[in-house]
Design an enzyme around this catalytic site. Structure first.
Site, mmCIF file in Angstrom:
data_model
loop_
_atom_site.group_PDB
_atom_site.id
_atom_site.type_symbol
_atom_site.label_atom_id
_atom_site.label_comp_id
_atom_site.label_asym_id
_atom_site.label_seq_id
_atom_site.Cartn_x
_atom_site.Cartn_y
_atom_site.Cartn_z
ATOM 1 N N ALA A 189 -6.889 2.272 9.248
ATOM 2 C CA ALA A 189 -5.541 2.801 9.024
ATOM 3 C C ALA A 189 -5.577 4.088 8.204
ATOM 4 O O ALA A 189 -6.638 4.575 7.789
ATOM 5 C CB ALA A 189 -4.686 1.751 8.338
ATOM 6 N N HIS A 190 -4.404 4.624 7.940
ATOM 7 C CA HIS A 190 -4.266 5.919 7.267
ATOM 8 C C HIS A 190 -4.783 5.885 5.829
ATOM 9 O O HIS A 190 -4.661 4.901 5.114
ATOM 10 C CB HIS A 190 -2.807 6.384 7.281
ATOM 11 C CG HIS A 190 -1.850 5.407 6.663
ATOM 12 N ND1 HIS A 190 -1.542 5.397 5.332
ATOM 13 C CD2 HIS A 190 -1.136 4.405 7.215
ATOM 14 C CE1 HIS A 190 -0.669 4.448 5.075
ATOM 15 N NE2 HIS A 190 -0.410 3.819 6.207
ATOM 16 N N ASN A 191 -5.409 6.996 5.441
ATOM 17 C CA ASN A 191 -5.898 7.229 4.077
ATOM 18 C C ASN A 191 -7.014 6.291 3.633
ATOM 19 O O ASN A 191 -7.282 6.151 2.439
ATOM 20 C CB ASN A 191 -4.747 7.171 3.072
ATOM 21 C CG ASN A 191 -3.788 8.326 3.224
ATOM 22 O OD1 ASN A 191 -2.762 8.206 3.904
ATOM 23 N ND2 ASN A 191 -4.109 9.469 2.628
ATOM 24 N N SER A 225 -5.080 2.968 2.890
ATOM 25 C CA SER A 225 -5.486 3.356 1.532
ATOM 26 C C SER A 225 -6.578 2.471 0.947
ATOM 27 O O SER A 225 -6.756 2.414 -0.270
ATOM 28 C CB SER A 225 -4.270 3.377 0.593
ATOM 29 O OG SER A 225 -3.308 4.310 1.052
#
Length: 366
Positions: free
Chosen positions: A242-244, A262
């Site tokens: 997923a993102h980050n 994250s």
């Protein structure tokens, strides 16, 4: 190729006939005459009695006095039999190059795109405006490289890989079919009416040098900043990142693992199949997470092994698992004890009632 020649590649010690001719390599249970195989796991020792292989790679620490039941079987003692087998496999079985040659006429190269030397672009490849492709990189049929994306040198992108706009891929990266790099992260803000407002995903994905990404894996772009996969990371098929997320160097991730937004993963971690990692947690370097585990909080002590959902240190988790398997029998035993206790209570009650009656009769006689 003679056994002695193969042994020389690894400074191996030949036990048996060093003039045996090796034509191919194979698994121990499938080997035939002229085959070289390997023994790295003791549970495969049983196949030594039936294998038709001509020679076997084994560890230097193995006691061959109990393995040499067949005098016709030659052994090569090496530091790492599996690694030696892999290198021998590469030497004796040249890989077929599945990539086309040159730049296909159907490839579309955008304005100001930079194409390096000896690049391969297959049929219907699209290279967006301002994108760059490094020297000797090969893009198989149907790949799409977005606007201003960067692909390094000596990379291999198999059919139908998509690298979205502005994302960056380092040198010697291998990306297998169906991979999507840089799709939007899963970001939506709830509104009062129950609907959702899409949160703009304005960051990028960066894959450092020597990364390999398995088929149909997806790596989402950051909301802001970077989703980063560092040098030497190996990712299996069907993984969602997923993102980050930040993944440390030389970490390996097996199939069907899902990593939430994250998350920060340290260097040299091992994440087995079907692991789920919750958002915003941190995982220390050299952590091993066993298959189907669920990570709900940070694991901050390096070098530990975890298992279960929620994950616990493996030894503790295995003890709990063993206890759980005993629950049906324990439940039966507990029910039996309850019945015995109830019988004892009833017997005591009957005894008390009998004693009271006897005492009452004695008093009346007096």
């Amino acid at each position: 190729m003679k056994i002695r020649e193969i042994a020389s590649w690894f400074e191996g010690e030949v036990v048996g006939d060093d003039a045996v001719e090796i034509k191919h390599v194979a698994k121990i249970e499938e080997a035939e005459n002229g085959s070289l195989t390997f023994l790295a796991n003791p549970k495969y020792e049983k196949h030594l009695a039936t294998t038709r292989a001509s020679a076997v790679l084994v560890s230097r620490t193995v006691d061959l006095s109990k393995l040499r039941d067949r005098v016709s079987l030659t052994f090569i003692k090496v530091d790492d039999p599996y690694l030696a087998f892999v290198r021998t496999l590469k030497a004796l079985t040249p890989e077929l190059d599945p990539f086309p040659a040159g730049i296909d006429p159907t490839a579309s190269v955008g304005a100001k795109a930079q194409i390096g030397r000896d690049v391969v672009l297959g049929r219907n490849v699209v290279v967006g405006d301002g994108a760059s492709i490094g020297d000797r990189t090969k893009l198989a049929h149907g790949c799409v490289i977005g606007t201003n994306a960067q692909i390094g040198s000596d990379c291999l992108l198999y059919p139908n890989v998509v690298v979205y706009h502005k994302c960056r891929v380092g040198d010697r990266v291998i990306i297998h079919s169906g991979v999507v790099i840089g799709a939007d992260g899963f970001g939506f803000a709830p509104k009062k009416d129950g609907s959702y407002e899409k949160i703009p995903q304005l960051g990028i994905v960066v894959l450092d040098d020597d990364v390999e990404v398995g088929a149909n894996t997806t790596i989402d772009r950051a909301t802001v900043g970077e989703t980063r996969v560092k040098r030497g990371v190996k990712i299996d098929n069907l993984v969602q990142i997923a993102h980050n997320v930040m993944i440390g160097e030389n970490t390996v991730i097996a199939a069907q693992t899902g990593i939430s937004g994250s998350v920060k993963i340290g260097n040299n971690c091992i994440i087995a199949g079907q692991v789920g990692i919750g958002g915003h947690v941190e995982i220390a370097e050299r952590t091993t997470i066993l298959g189907q585990s669920g990570i709900t909080k940070s694991l901050l002590i390096p070098g530990k092994t975890y298992f279960g959902t929620p994950a616990k240190e493996a030894r503790e988790a295995f003890k709990i698992e063993a206890a759980l398997r005993s629950l049906p029998q324990m439940s039966l035993e507990f029910a039996g004890l309850q019945r015995m206790l109830e019988e004892m209570r009833r017997a005591r009650t009957r005894a008390n009632v009998s004693a009271k009656k006897s005492s009452s009769r004695t008093k009346r006689k007096k």
